[in-house]
Design a protein around this motif. Structure first.
Motif, mmCIF file in Angstrom:
data_model
loop_
_atom_site.group_PDB
_atom_site.id
_atom_site.type_symbol
_atom_site.label_atom_id
_atom_site.label_comp_id
_atom_site.label_asym_id
_atom_site.label_seq_id
_atom_site.Cartn_x
_atom_site.Cartn_y
_atom_site.Cartn_z
ATOM 1 N N THR A 1 -5.106 22.918 2.687
ATOM 2 C CA THR A 1 -4.163 22.033 1.893
ATOM 3 C C THR A 1 -4.696 21.657 0.573
ATOM 4 O O THR A 1 -4.344 22.345 -0.527
ATOM 5 C CB THR A 1 -3.455 20.973 2.569
ATOM 6 O OG1 THR A 1 -2.829 21.250 3.905
ATOM 7 C CG2 THR A 1 -2.457 20.279 1.989
ATOM 8 N N ARG B 1 0.443 24.296 6.336
ATOM 9 C CA ARG B 1 0.214 24.438 7.821
ATOM 10 C C ARG B 1 1.163 25.632 8.246
ATOM 11 O O ARG B 1 0.669 26.512 9.168
ATOM 12 C CB ARG B 1 0.745 23.181 8.463
ATOM 13 C CG ARG B 1 0.779 23.350 9.948
ATOM 14 C CD ARG B 1 1.214 22.111 10.543
ATOM 15 N NE ARG B 1 0.997 21.952 12.124
ATOM 16 C CZ ARG B 1 0.659 20.907 12.820
ATOM 17 N NH1 ARG B 1 0.381 19.963 12.123
ATOM 18 N NH2 ARG B 1 0.416 20.998 14.168
ATOM 19 N N TRP C 1 -7.443 15.523 1.932
ATOM 20 C CA TRP C 1 -6.273 14.974 2.029
ATOM 21 C C TRP C 1 -5.822 14.113 3.234
ATOM 22 O O TRP C 1 -6.624 14.296 4.296
ATOM 23 C CB TRP C 1 -5.144 16.093 1.702
ATOM 24 C CG TRP C 1 -4.946 17.060 2.987
ATOM 25 C CD1 TRP C 1 -5.644 18.167 3.159
ATOM 26 C CD2 TRP C 1 -4.055 16.706 4.048
ATOM 27 N NE1 TRP C 1 -5.324 18.585 4.455
ATOM 28 C CE2 TRP C 1 -4.442 17.886 4.803
ATOM 29 C CE3 TRP C 1 -3.125 15.737 4.329
ATOM 30 C CZ2 TRP C 1 -3.476 18.079 6.203
ATOM 31 C CZ3 TRP C 1 -2.251 16.097 5.483
ATOM 32 C CH2 TRP C 1 -2.362 17.110 6.339
ATOM 33 N N THR D 1 -4.086 16.130 10.906
ATOM 34 C CA THR D 1 -2.895 15.804 10.792
ATOM 35 C C THR D 1 -2.549 14.457 10.818
ATOM 36 O O THR D 1 -1.603 13.858 10.185
ATOM 37 C CB THR D 1 -2.075 16.519 11.906
ATOM 38 O OG1 THR D 1 -2.421 17.801 11.943
ATOM 39 C CG2 THR D 1 -0.664 16.359 12.139
ATOM 40 N N ASP E 1 -9.297 20.148 5.658
ATOM 41 C CA ASP E 1 -8.674 19.799 4.585
ATOM 42 C C ASP E 1 -8.337 21.014 3.416
ATOM 43 O O ASP E 1 -7.229 20.789 2.940
ATOM 44 C CB ASP E 1 -9.464 19.045 3.708
ATOM 45 C CG ASP E 1 -10.901 19.159 3.362
ATOM 46 O OD1 ASP E 1 -11.439 19.840 4.120
ATOM 47 O OD2 ASP E 1 -11.539 18.579 2.282
ATOM 48 N N ALA F 1 0.948 19.972 2.110
ATOM 49 C CA ALA F 1 0.439 20.204 3.978
ATOM 50 C C ALA F 1 1.461 20.833 4.617
ATOM 51 O O ALA F 1 0.910 21.785 5.499
ATOM 52 C CB ALA F 1 0.203 18.734 4.455
#
Length: 538
Positions: free
Chosen positions: A270, A298, A274, A343, A267, A294
């Motif tokens: 980000t 990423r 989340w 994801t 998490d 995100a």
């Protein structure tokens, strides 16, 4: 407690590492944008973030570095024999040249990071590496040196070792020259593992790093700081700055030059806990849409990890998300399955839904079952960024798979139940889960005889971390899958990494022919806290 040999660690850390850090950046200095290095016109390219090797198998490796300006990545691989003499990597004896490789371009679009894929390497071979960038005029820049070994191609008479941990630079604890920087990484490096698993929270994008932090006992922790780490990360450049900040630490750089990395995310790459579609209610953020954050997080993570990205390598620019979950084959004795539990993670509810909610997602779940079924390795390690039975609350909901109800599986637990029952049905043996996330170390044995859900075979889960973050725990366990806490140890709540006793990593030794799988949980000083040896089932 047994102590892992780590010769002159404190002297090394407080001397060389601290001196290098202190002379490079005085305590409290605020650097402007280290993620956008620009040297003087005409100067040769340098390597401001060192070099990394990653995802190394019996036949391949990914090599990574970052340049001080635009340039093309090059690598030279020298194969060595048992005496340290250079030999032909193709098995033709002494006197033949090294492997020379050319990778992608380091450009502003990738924050001057680049990587290359070395394929068709000989198995079980030790390599010295030279990494450098050439600028657009063909001028060679600074040369960085490192090393790695490919995994064995057949069963060998030697043991394989690796380390794992999680949680770097969290709770405001960054690079502190007073204690020798992130010295837990030096302790791991000193054990000369074959590779390193980072179980997530590789950065803390949501945790600002200030010049000083008051520790629970009133002691003041001093940080090196940069502009990007002074606030929560929202822009792409701020996310990148979190990664480049960690690579300012001499201990991390030294380890990554010598120990191949296999990493996943969680998490804090980000923001805390989340899930896709979340809208933040956090006044620190001007960007509240988690999907936007995100995507930026990423991209920065992918740019800074030595993970293959064929599109970026072939075109030298542009971005396309790389699939984070993947299988790394480490020879006949070991396969590593890297999970992505973020994801496709669903909303953090109370976890009591009668229907299955997502953690892995169907595609990843089926990929994992198929990979475990077809693996010919004796041991199958599953690197998970979240523990299986530990309860991790998130406000009124649960961040964890576990829902704090000990009965039959509900919500996310239904997905885990399908995984475990699928593993049993296909008769896959010798699976071990390794994880981090919860900021303490533990050993858990799961067994149907203690569980509300019983359609699975017994297995072990080992937890390690943090390596340089605040300490917490231990947490409560959910008994749905029958975990027994064989061991757990935590530092004081929000305790700093200062003395190393509340910071942890794990070490695994796979015996020759895969005849044993020994796990040690070790603190950042090298003191072994727990040992467990597993033997394979046929």
């Amino acid at each position: 407690m047994q102590r892992i040999p780590s010769p002159n660690r404190r002297a090394l850390l407080q001397g060389a590492a601290a001196a290098a850090l202190a002379t490079t950046l005085p305590v409290g200095s605020a650097l402007a944008a280290p993620a956008r290095p620009v040297g003087p016109v005409g100067s040769r390219l340098t390597l401001p973030s060192g070099l990394q090797t990653g995802d190394v198998t019996s036949r391949s490796a990914v090599l990574w570095s970052r340049a001080s300006g635009a340039g093309r990545l090059h690598a030279v691989l020298h194969a060595l024999d048992a005496d340290g003499e250079r030999v032909s990597p193709r098995g033709k004896g002494k006197g033949h040249g090294p492997i020379t490789l050319r990778g992608g371009w380091a450009r502003p679009e990738t924050d001057f990071t680049a990587r290359l894929s070395a394929d068709g390497l000989p198995a079980g071979t030790f390599f010295e590496t030279e990494i450098f960038f050439e600028d657009e005029h063909g001028r060679r820049g600074e040369v960085g040196t490192g090393r790695f070994s490919t995994a064995p191609g057949r069963r060998s008479d030697g043991a394989h070792t690796f380390v794992w941990t999680a949680d770097t630079a969290g709770q405001g604890y960054g690079i502190n020259p007073d204690v020798g920087g992130m010295f837990g990484y030096e302790t791991m490096r000193s054990l000369a593992p074959d590779f390193f698993l980072h179980a997530g929270d590789t950065i803390y994008a949501d945790g600002p790093i200030a010049e000083s932090v008051e520790e629970p006992d009133g002691t003041v922790w001093h940080n090196l700081v940069t502009e990007e780490v002074s606030k929560v990360a929202e822009t792409l450049q701020e996310f990148r700055g979190r990664h480049s900040y960690n690579l300012m630490d001499e201990n991390i750089r030294a380890m990554y030059a010598e120990v191949p990395v296999i990493a996943t995310w969680d998490d804090h790459e980000t923001t805390n806990n989340w899930w896709a579609g979340e809208v933040l209610e956090d006044d620190r953020y001007t960007v509240r849409d988690v999907n936007t954050l995100a995507a930026r997080g990423r991209r920065a993570w992918q740019e800074y990890q030595p993970i293959a990205d064929p599109r970026a390598m072939s075109r030298g620019s542009g971005f396309e998300p790389t699939r984070i979950y993947r299988q790394i084959e480490r020879g006949p004795d070991l396969d590593v399955f890297v999970l992505d539990m973020r994801t496709d993670k669903g909303e953090n509810t109370d976890g009591l839904e009668q229907h299955e909610t997502s953690m892995l997602g169907e595609e990843q779940l089926q990929w994992l079952l198929r990979g475990l079924r077809t693996s010919k390795a004796t041991w199958k390690v599953i690197l998970a960024d979240l523990p299986l039975g530990i309860v991790v609350p998130d406000g009124k909901g649960q961040e964890s798979i576990a829902n704090a109800e000990d009965g039959a599986p509900l919500g996310r637990e239904l997905e885990l139940a399908r995984l475990l029952s699928g593993i049993k049905a296909q008769k896959t043996k010798n699976i071990v889960f390794l994880t981090g996330d919860v900021h303490y170390c533990a050993a858990h044995h799961y067994s149907p005889e203690r569980a509300a859900f019983t359609d699975f075979d017994p297995f072990w889960e080992f937890v390690a971390g943090p390596i340089n973050s605040g300490s917490f725990g231990p947490n409560e366990m959910d008994m749905t899958f029958g975990p027994h806490v064989d061991f757990q140890k935590a530092g004081p709540t929000m305790g700093s990494p200062r003395d190393g006793t509340g910071q942890f990593f794990g070490r695994v030794e796979v015996a020759p022919q895969g005849e044993a799988f020994t796990v040690e949980l070790i603190d950042a000083n090298g003191d072994v806290q727990y040992t467990r040896t597993l033997t394979p089932e046929s």
